[in-house]
Design a protein around this motif. Structure first.
Motif, short mmCIF file in Angstrom:
data_model
loop_
_atom_site.label_atom_id
_atom_site.label_comp_id
_atom_site.label_asym_id
_atom_site.label_seq_id
_atom_site.Cartn_x
_atom_site.Cartn_y
_atom_site.Cartn_z
N THR A 62 -35.36 17.56 17.56
CA THR A 62 -34.93 16.30 16.97
C THR A 62 -36.12 15.38 16.71
N LYS B 202 -18.75 11.92 9.93
CA LYS B 202 -19.23 11.61 8.57
C LYS B 202 -18.35 10.56 7.90
N TYR C 159 -26.29 13.19 11.61
CA TYR C 159 -25.48 14.14 10.85
C TYR C 159 -26.26 15.43 10.58
N THR C 160 -27.55 15.30 10.28
CA THR C 160 -28.39 16.48 10.04
C THR C 160 -28.44 17.37 11.27
N THR D 287 -36.24 21.97 4.99
CA THR D 287 -34.81 21.69 4.86
C THR D 287 -34.36 20.58 5.80
N GLU D 288 -34.90 20.55 7.00
CA GLU D 288 -34.52 19.50 7.94
C GLU D 288 -34.99 18.13 7.47
N THR E 117 -35.67 17.21 4.38
CA THR E 117 -34.89 16.86 3.19
C THR E 117 -33.49 16.37 3.58
N ALA E 118 -32.86 17.08 4.52
CA ALA E 118 -31.52 16.68 4.96
C ALA E 118 -31.54 15.33 5.65
N ILE E 119 -32.54 15.08 6.50
CA ILE E 119 -32.64 13.79 7.19
C ILE E 119 -32.78 12.66 6.18
N GLY F 147 -38.17 16.61 13.82
CA GLY F 147 -37.51 16.33 12.55
C GLY F 147 -37.69 14.89 12.10
N LEU G 103 -27.10 21.14 11.74
CA LEU G 103 -28.02 22.19 12.16
C LEU G 103 -27.48 22.95 13.37
#
Length: 141
Positions: free
Chosen positions: A15, A140, A92-93, A80-81, A83-85, A18, A97
């Motif tokens: 975490t 969400k 939520y990311t 990917t992490e 970008t998702a964050i 990220g 995961l």
């Protein structure tokens, strides 16, 4: 008990990494952040290896070449992490995961991939995954 402590420590570090990578990527870019992270991770692992020396060099010959590419997943993970964050936030990311990790882990256990002992999944396993997915969907909205 030590396994649980290591798992919590690893999860916390994932975490924190990220979040740090997402912040770094704002200044230098996502792939640059992944490069910096992979490089510092390699240097840290090498430093620890030099002090601990708990492995056997000849063991590399026994590892299937495909498995030696496992570290390359790190670049994809970081990209990917991060970008998702940026797109949906840290909580939520990380929740998504974790669900993805559990689902793939269950598949690995059931199919015996990578030489792990095959396990039989039972109803509680599926209920647990379903509850996690429901929790993320609820969170969400």
């Amino acid at each position: 008990m030590r396994g649980i402590i290591f798992a919590f420590l690893g999860g916390a570090c994932i975490t924190l990494q990220g979040v740090a990578n997402a912040r770094i990527s704002q200044d230098i870019g996502t792939w640059q952040a992944a490069t910096v992270t992979q490089l510092t991770g390699f240097l840290m692992a090498l430093l620890i290896l030099l002090f601990v020396r708990d492995g056997k060099r000849q063991g590399f010959k026994k590892v299937k070449p495909l498995y030696l590419l496992g570290g390359s997943f790190g670049a994809v993970i970081i990209f990917t992490e991060v970008t998702a964050i940026k797109m949906m936030g840290v909580t939520y990311t990380i929740s998504a995961l974790l669900i993805a990790q559990l689902c793939l882990t269950f598949l690995t256990d059931v199919r015996g991939w990578f030489g792990v002992k095959k396990l039989k999944l039972r109803v509680p396993h599926f209920i647990g995954i379903g509850m996690m997915i429901a929790g993320v969907v609820i969170m969400k909205f």
